[in-house]
Write a protein that holds these residues in place. Structure first.
Motif, PDB file in Angstrom:
ATOM      1  N   ASN A 213      21.560 -25.651  11.847  1.00 47.17           N
ATOM      2  CA  ASN A 213      22.790 -25.028  11.485  1.00 47.17           C
ATOM      3  C   ASN A 213      23.009 -25.771  10.063  1.00 47.17           C
ATOM      4  N   GLU A 214      22.303 -26.543   9.499  1.00 46.25           N
ATOM      5  CA  GLU A 214      22.664 -26.898   8.172  1.00 46.25           C
ATOM      6  C   GLU A 214      22.020 -25.982   7.015  1.00 46.25           C
ATOM      7  N   SER A 215      22.163 -26.279   5.843  1.00 47.50           N
ATOM      8  CA  SER A 215      21.729 -25.610   4.770  1.00 47.50           C
ATOM      9  C   SER A 215      20.303 -25.994   4.327  1.00 47.50           C
ATOM     10  N   VAL A 216      19.514 -25.120   3.750  1.00 47.41           N
ATOM     11  CA  VAL A 216      18.158 -25.666   3.229  1.00 47.41           C
ATOM     12  C   VAL A 216      18.444 -26.777   2.295  1.00 47.41           C
ATOM     13  N   HIS A 217      19.529 -26.453   1.216  1.00 47.49           N
ATOM     14  CA  HIS A 217      19.797 -27.504   0.269  1.00 47.49           C
ATOM     15  C   HIS A 217      19.817 -28.905   0.854  1.00 47.49           C
ATOM     16  N   LYS A 218      20.865 -29.087   1.917  1.00 42.47           N
ATOM     17  CA  LYS A 218      21.031 -30.319   2.402  1.00 42.47           C
ATOM     18  C   LYS A 218      19.517 -31.009   2.989  1.00 42.47           C
ATOM     19  N   VAL A 219      18.957 -30.123   3.793  1.00 41.20           N
ATOM     20  CA  VAL A 219      17.599 -30.534   4.392  1.00 41.20           C
ATOM     21  C   VAL A 219      16.441 -30.776   3.184  1.00 41.20           C
ATOM     22  N   LEU A 220      16.490 -30.367   2.111  1.00 40.01           N
ATOM     23  CA  LEU A 220      15.693 -30.861   1.249  1.00 40.01           C
ATOM     24  C   LEU A 220      16.262 -32.014   0.464  1.00 40.01           C
ATOM     25  N   GLU A 221      17.562 -32.184   0.236  1.00 38.32           N
ATOM     26  CA  GLU A 221      18.289 -33.468  -0.475  1.00 38.32           C
ATOM     27  C   GLU A 221      17.575 -34.636   0.582  1.00 38.32           C
ATOM     28  N   ARG A 222      17.923 -34.617   2.071  1.00 34.12           N
ATOM     29  CA  ARG A 222      17.455 -35.378   2.989  1.00 34.12           C
ATOM     30  C   ARG A 222      15.998 -35.813   2.968  1.00 34.12           C
ATOM     31  N   PHE A 223      15.266 -34.878   2.702  1.00 38.55           N
ATOM     32  CA  PHE A 223      13.798 -35.138   2.730  1.00 38.55           C
ATOM     33  C   PHE A 223      13.517 -36.025   1.396  1.00 38.55           C
ATOM     34  N   VAL A 224      14.192 -35.651   0.564  1.00 42.61           N
ATOM     35  CA  VAL A 224      13.883 -36.509  -1.008  1.00 42.61           C
ATOM     36  C   VAL A 224      14.396 -37.763  -0.737  1.00 42.61           C
ATOM     37  N   LYS A 225      15.462 -38.076  -0.408  1.00 40.07           N
ATOM     38  CA  LYS A 225      16.357 -39.153  -0.431  1.00 40.07           C
ATOM     39  C   LYS A 225      16.299 -40.053   0.747  1.00 40.07           C
ATOM     40  N   GLU A 226      16.096 -39.479   1.944  1.00 38.51           N
ATOM     41  CA  GLU A 226      16.394 -40.410   3.120  1.00 38.51           C
ATOM     42  C   GLU A 226      15.343 -40.497   4.124  1.00 38.51           C
ATOM     43  N   PHE A 227      14.506 -39.465   4.301  1.00 40.13           N
ATOM     44  CA  PHE A 227      13.337 -39.560   5.212  1.00 40.13           C
ATOM     45  C   PHE A 227      12.300 -40.474   4.953  1.00 40.13           C
ATOM     46  N   PRO A 228      12.323 -41.635   5.687  1.00 39.25           N
ATOM     47  CA  PRO A 228      11.649 -42.774   4.838  1.00 39.25           C
ATOM     48  C   PRO A 228       9.796 -42.612   4.626  1.00 39.25           C
ATOM     49  N   TYR A 229       9.370 -41.541   5.171  1.00 42.48           N
ATOM     50  CA  TYR A 229       7.976 -41.562   4.871  1.00 42.48           C
ATOM     51  C   TYR A 229       7.731 -40.541   3.707  1.00 42.48           C
ATOM     52  N   SER A 230       8.707 -39.669   3.325  1.00 45.83           N
ATOM     53  CA  SER A 230       8.620 -38.974   1.987  1.00 45.83           C
ATOM     54  C   SER A 230       9.354 -39.551   0.922  1.00 45.83           C
ATOM     55  N   SER A 231      10.401 -40.178   1.189  1.00 43.80           N
ATOM     56  CA  SER A 231      11.253 -40.776   0.350  1.00 43.80           C
ATOM     57  C   SER A 231      10.583 -42.035  -0.398  1.00 43.80           C
ATOM     58  N   GLN A 232       9.536 -42.756   0.158  1.00 44.66           N
ATOM     59  CA  GLN A 232       8.858 -43.555  -0.673  1.00 44.66           C
ATOM     60  C   GLN A 232       8.230 -43.264  -1.571  1.00 44.66           C
ATOM     61  N   LEU A 233       7.668 -41.972  -1.570  1.00 47.79           N
ATOM     62  CA  LEU A 233       6.843 -41.283  -2.554  1.00 47.79           C
ATOM     63  C   LEU A 233       7.703 -40.919  -3.924  1.00 47.79           C
ATOM     64  N   LEU A 234       9.083 -40.940  -3.506  1.00 52.35           N
ATOM     65  CA  LEU A 234       9.963 -40.411  -4.586  1.00 52.35           C
ATOM     66  C   LEU A 234      11.127 -41.210  -5.046  1.00 52.35           C
ATOM     67  N   LYS A 235      10.950 -42.515  -4.765  1.00 56.68           N
ATOM     68  CA  LYS A 235      11.917 -43.595  -5.371  1.00 56.68           C
ATOM     69  C   LYS A 235      12.351 -43.328  -6.487  1.00 56.68           C
ATOM     70  N   LYS A 236      11.217 -43.134  -7.907  1.00 52.28           N
ATOM     71  CA  LYS A 236      11.507 -42.919  -8.848  1.00 52.28           C
ATOM     72  C   LYS A 236      11.522 -41.822  -9.697  1.00 52.28           C
ATOM     73  N   ALA A 237      11.650 -40.621  -8.571  1.00 57.22           N
ATOM     74  CA  ALA A 237      11.251 -39.336  -8.962  1.00 57.22           C
ATOM     75  C   ALA A 237      12.596 -38.598  -9.601  1.00 57.22           C
ATOM     76  N   GLU A 238      12.284 -37.762 -10.550  1.00 57.91           N
ATOM     77  CA  GLU A 238      13.501 -37.201 -11.149  1.00 57.91           C
ATOM     78  C   GLU A 238      13.281 -35.328 -11.246  1.00 57.91           C
ATOM     79  N   VAL A 239      14.273 -34.804 -10.731  1.00 57.10           N
ATOM     80  CA  VAL A 239      14.072 -33.296 -10.597  1.00 57.10           C
ATOM     81  C   VAL A 239      14.204 -32.688 -11.911  1.00 57.10           C
TER      82      VAL A 239
END
Length: 373
Positions: A213-239
């Motif tokens: 029931n979420e939006s795709v935007h919220k899911v992507l933001e969580r994937f980038v910033k919160e999910f531990p196994y993906s966000s560790q690759l993206l700590k310094k990443a910029e859009v």
């Protein structure tokens, strides 16, 4: 007019490339610049991988990609489960500059290209914002929301949404494509980090409304910033940039020739649906559409030959991909159930599934699936 190529994405570009220069051809596309913006992960399996994926293909030369279109070459895929367990699989991809590839191939075809918006198709004619267009053959490459397919009442396939960032300063192994599975990560699909080289990567998620029931935007933001196994690759990443897209995730159309229209690529749901892979199938479909149109107009051939050709080359792998996607749907809604099932899945099984091959333990279920279709 001999041929109109309606929509110049991957399928349209490869159709233009194949169409004879002796024919009067018009390519039309709504975009000011062909191929822009990029709406996919930009990966194409290497020629050797394609030999396994599409074993019925007669000629694999189409996958001898010029180096100028390649931004990176990866060697492995890492499948990461919600609990952090990962499967490492050998599988080689070209990471391409899809926009540049489409634009270059289309323009180098030598055929005329105009910027027009497709509005409708009726009585063997195409209607655009520039008026009425008529041709002996129309190659419909107008994507997952094909207006031509809808006008002919053959648009009946399921589509999914996707959202992607191009990011810089991504800290990952640039020879590995990362895929992340799990309901909270990417409802009904998967998340990805695809390195483009020099610290850049395509970072995105697939999304299906029936699983969230979420939006795709919220899911992507969580994937980038919160999910531990993906966000560790993206700590310094910029859009750097953002895009959204839709893609078919269904079995292909029963047939792809209607009246004077030949459907190619996403417009016919010719996609490796369990992974959302559409570039290689669109390359082949566009090339076949151009080949059959040449024979129809110059050698008194039949357009219906296209249906026999794409089914020969693509039919079995696409049906198997659809089986895997339907099987995935049974477990995608609940992580606990999914993780229990994955205890019985080996890296070898996943390697076979990636190549659209049926692991032995799934063969009885696949036989039943084909019977019920």
């Amino acid at each position: 007019m001999d041929v109109i190529v309606a929509g110049i994405g991957v399928a349209g570009a490869f159709a233009l490339r194949r169409l004879s220069k002796s024919l009067e051809v018009l390519g039309i596309d709504k975009r000011e610049r062909l191929g822009y913006p990029v709406k996919c992960g930009e990966i194409i399996p290497t020629k050797e991988e394609m030999r396994r994926l599409l074993p019925e293909l007669d000629d694999y030369a189409i996958f001898d990609l010029p180096k100028r279109f390649e931004s990176n070459r990866t060697k492995t895929i890492s499948f990461c489960l919600p609990n952090g367990k990962c499967y490492e699989i050998d599988f080689e991809f070209h990471v391409v500059r899809r926009d540049e590839m489409i634009e270059t191939i289309a323009k180098e075809s030598g055929h005329r290209i105009e910027r027009e918006v497709i509005l409708n198709y009726r009585n063997r004619k195409l209607y655009t914002d520039k008026g009425e267009r008529e041709a002996k053959v129309i190659i419909a490459c107008d994507g997952a929301n094909s207006r031509i397919a809808k006008a002919l009442r053959v648009w009946n396939y399921e589509i999914a949404s996707a959202k992607q960032f191009v990011m810089k300063n991504v800290e990952c192994d640039e020879k590995c494509v990362y895929m992340f599975l799990g309901r909270e990560i990417s409802p009904g699909a998967y998340g990805w980090v695809i390195p483009k080289g020099k610290g850049y990567a395509n970072v995105g998620v697939g999304f299906r409304r029936e699983f969230s029931n979420e939006s795709v935007h919220k899911v992507l933001e969580r994937f980038v910033k919160e999910f531990p196994y993906s966000s560790q690759l993206l700590k310094k990443a910029e859009v750097v940039s953002k895009i959204g897209a839709v893609l078919p995730i269904d079995k292909p159309l029963e047939r792809a020739v209607y009246e004077n229209v030949v459907f190619a690529g996403d417009s016919a749901s010719m996609i490796i649906s369990h992974v959302g892979g559409g570039i290689p199938t669109s390359m082949i479909a566009g090339d076949l559409a151009g080949k059959v149109a040449n024979e129809f107009l110059l050698e008194n051939g039949k357009l219906e030959k296209y249906d026999s050709l794409w089914k020969k080359y693509l039919g079995k792998p696409l049906l198997r991909a659809y089986f895997f996607r339907r099987l995935w749907d049974l477990f995608a809604g609940e992580n606990e159930r999914f993780l229990k099932i994955m205890k019985f899945v080996s890296a070898k099984d996943l390697e076979k599934i990636l190549h659209c091959e049926i692991p032995w333990k799934l063969r009885p279920l696949y036989a039943l699936f084909k019977h019920l279709l």
